[in-house]
Design a protein around this motif. Sequence first.
Motif, mmCIF file in Angstrom:
data_model
loop_
_atom_site.group_PDB
_atom_site.id
_atom_site.type_symbol
_atom_site.label_atom_id
_atom_site.label_comp_id
_atom_site.label_asym_id
_atom_site.label_seq_id
_atom_site.Cartn_x
_atom_site.Cartn_y
_atom_site.Cartn_z
ATOM 1 N N LEU A 1 0.795 -1.227 0.000
ATOM 2 C CA LEU A 1 0.000 0.000 0.000
ATOM 3 C C LEU A 1 0.829 1.279 0.000
ATOM 4 N N ASP A 2 2.034 1.241 0.537
ATOM 5 C CA ASP A 2 2.832 2.461 0.672
ATOM 6 C C ASP A 2 3.602 2.751 -0.609
ATOM 7 N N PRO A 3 3.317 3.860 -1.289
ATOM 8 C CA PRO A 3 4.065 4.182 -2.517
ATOM 9 C C PRO A 3 5.561 4.362 -2.268
ATOM 10 N N LEU A 4 5.918 4.772 -1.052
ATOM 11 C CA LEU A 4 7.329 5.000 -0.733
ATOM 12 C C LEU A 4 8.062 3.701 -0.440
ATOM 13 N N GLY A 5 7.333 2.681 -0.056
ATOM 14 C CA GLY A 5 7.959 1.394 0.231
ATOM 15 C C GLY A 5 8.801 1.371 1.485
ATOM 16 N N ILE A 6 8.609 2.344 2.380
ATOM 17 C CA ILE A 6 9.437 2.380 3.594
ATOM 18 C C ILE A 6 8.619 2.163 4.859
ATOM 19 N N ARG B 1 4.393 15.600 -0.741
ATOM 20 C CA ARG B 1 5.681 15.919 -1.367
ATOM 21 C C ARG B 1 6.358 17.120 -0.710
ATOM 22 N N ARG B 2 5.576 18.064 -0.237
ATOM 23 C CA ARG B 2 6.158 19.229 0.438
ATOM 24 C C ARG B 2 5.817 19.166 1.923
ATOM 25 N N GLY B 3 6.138 20.234 2.655
ATOM 26 C CA GLY B 3 5.833 20.270 4.078
ATOM 27 C C GLY B 3 4.353 20.463 4.333
ATOM 28 N N HIS B 4 3.997 20.651 5.599
ATOM 29 C CA HIS B 4 2.597 20.868 5.969
ATOM 30 C C HIS B 4 1.999 21.994 5.135
ATOM 31 N N ASN B 5 2.739 23.050 4.957
ATOM 32 C CA ASN B 5 2.403 24.012 3.911
ATOM 33 C C ASN B 5 3.701 24.327 3.167
ATOM 34 N N GLU B 6 3.585 25.110 2.137
ATOM 35 C CA GLU B 6 4.733 25.306 1.251
ATOM 36 C C GLU B 6 5.882 26.091 1.899
ATOM 37 N N MET B 7 5.648 26.650 3.086
ATOM 38 C CA MET B 7 6.688 27.405 3.778
ATOM 39 C C MET B 7 7.513 26.527 4.724
ATOM 40 N N ASP B 8 7.035 25.313 5.009
ATOM 41 C CA ASP B 8 7.719 24.424 5.952
ATOM 42 C C ASP B 8 8.786 23.597 5.244
ATOM 43 N N GLU B 9 9.847 23.269 5.979
ATOM 44 C CA GLU B 9 10.884 22.379 5.463
ATOM 45 C C GLU B 9 10.800 21.043 6.215
ATOM 46 N N GLN C 1 11.292 15.019 9.464
ATOM 47 C CA GLN C 1 11.150 13.677 8.889
ATOM 48 C C GLN C 1 12.204 13.444 7.808
ATOM 49 N N PRO C 2 13.482 13.421 8.180
ATOM 50 C CA PRO C 2 14.536 13.331 7.153
ATOM 51 C C PRO C 2 14.516 12.046 6.341
ATOM 52 N N LEU C 3 14.248 10.898 6.982
ATOM 53 C CA LEU C 3 14.274 9.625 6.248
ATOM 54 C C LEU C 3 13.139 9.548 5.223
ATOM 55 N N MET C 4 11.945 9.936 5.649
ATOM 56 C CA MET C 4 10.798 9.904 4.736
ATOM 57 C C MET C 4 11.028 10.827 3.547
ATOM 58 N N TYR C 5 11.543 12.027 3.797
ATOM 59 C CA TYR C 5 11.648 13.000 2.707
ATOM 60 C C TYR C 5 12.854 12.767 1.811
ATOM 61 N N LYS C 6 13.833 12.020 2.287
ATOM 62 C CA LYS C 6 14.886 11.575 1.364
ATOM 63 C C LYS C 6 14.282 10.660 0.305
ATOM 64 N N GLN C 7 13.370 9.778 0.753
ATOM 65 C CA GLN C 7 12.712 8.873 -0.188
ATOM 66 C C GLN C 7 11.734 9.632 -1.087
ATOM 67 N N ILE C 8 11.029 10.599 -0.523
ATOM 68 C CA ILE C 8 10.057 11.366 -1.313
ATOM 69 C C ILE C 8 10.759 12.143 -2.426
ATOM 70 N N HIS C 9 11.939 12.680 -2.147
ATOM 71 C CA HIS C 9 12.677 13.438 -3.166
ATOM 72 C C HIS C 9 13.088 12.558 -4.345
#
Length: 549
Positions: free
Chosen positions: A135-140, A498-506, A511-519
């Motif tokens: 079910l998880d598109p990220l596979g993590i 794909r982005r943060g909670h809103n477009e101003m968040d990093e 969530q560094p591990l999740m967003y490495k995969q998302i990138h």
Amino acid sequence: MSLLRLLVATLKHPGIQFLKNQDVARKVFLQNRLCVSSRATEPFPSGSNSNYVEEMYYAWLENPKSVHKSWDLFFQNANAGALPGQAYLPDCSSLLQSHGLTQTAYKAEKLVEDHLAVQSLIRAYQIRGHHVAQLDPLGILDADLDSFVPSDLITTIDKLGFYGLHESDLDKVFRLPTTTFIGGNEATLSLREIIKRLESTYCQHIGLEFMFINDVEQCQWIRQKFETPGVMKFTNEEKRTLLARLVRSMRFEDFLARKWSSEKRFGLEGCEVMIPALKTIIDKSSEMGIEYVIMGMPHRGRLNVLANVIRKELEQIFCQFDPKLEAADEGSGDVKYHLGMYHERINRATNKKITLSLVANPSHLEAVDPVVQGKTKAEQFYRGDTEGKKVMSILLHGDAAFAGQGVVYETFHLSDLPSYTTNGTIHVVVNNQIGFTTDPRMARSSPYPTDVARVVNAPIFHVNADDPEAVMYVCNVAAEWRNTFNKDVVVDLVCYRRRGHNEMDEPMFTQPLMYKQIHKQVPVLKKYADKLIADGTVTLQEFEDSLAF
């Protein structure tokens, strides 16, 4: 000889003539009373046959195989010291084994046990197959918080032992129970094919939770919709329509990101498939007679829904981004991702008139749920729509809010009350697998964010949002379910943000591990376009032309 003399002496007592000819031993064996009668009351051969018995005994001494096996056992028991009245009654299991009957009975028992095991295996997949679905598109991450693999699912060959089955049983053919449709028109399948079809139905990109429903008819309906072989087929035209809707969804987000990169817009990137999903639900519902759809949603994806589903004028949406715009110039003055819209148009798929309404929603995410239900109930009342065949509601949710806000639970419990029911709501959960910055493991105790829906026996269809065709099929079934049973249903779009909670968040901070995969993640539009180009449904040139609008 002393024992034989005792036997002969015993035979001289008067009684019923039991042995009449040389085939008497076989007749004794064939009589069922040997195995069921009491040994204390069974007559022993009379004295008139003692000579015959004595001759047979001498022959047995020279060669035990020269007499019938029943007499062989009799003389063995007599020599072992058994009383004459008991010695001629051999153990039934020994007798049956001597004629191969025990082996036949064992085979029959094993056959029954194996069929029962296969039925249990099928039921295990129906109940717990969603735990191992992809079910998880990220596979993590696992889509649920229970990361264990159920021991009764055949994820490896050695797990056959859980059911008393072995690898050698894989090619054996079994009759399918009436509680499954994996056979299609076939009543029997090999174990290997049974497991293959169960995995295809329950362990791929769709995870089904429905076996907790206490209505057999409803469970059978769902099983038939998903288990029937080849049921998830789309025409080339349907695939091209799906691709076009994905293009519109993604290009809208791309335009806003380029034009107003520093503005908050709560974009839909990572779950662009939600737009074709909603349009599919509306198309199917319109086909079944729905004339008015009332929707409620949080702010994520609202601008995209307004543009591509409700069909609000793009000029009106874009002017919301103009910092010079005064509150008096447009509506209530609330921010652009809180506002709603009412629009009446022709549904292209059915060529029928349909009215769409998106209720305005403040920042308190799920507060709109009972408002939507109240508006739907009022509309049904004034139209005389007592069965919900003309007016329906669709509620969109975020995963964290769906699990965390009590108003969701409270609204579910209104769903079947006679004075409040709207005859079924379709719930679509945009499951980003994260709430603001919170990992699901720290945000809820239930395995899925959708578990609250189980309290009203609403089926829950989890689906990988990176498989657009699976999403479309699930949405079609959800619309049919609501029309057939007038009950709530949940579509859980397992996706990512794909982005943060809103477009101003990093998001890399929290969530560094999740967003490495998302990138690294390839957008769903490109994945699906590549698939259609590969199978010849569209050409590369057609796809590129669709991006140029």
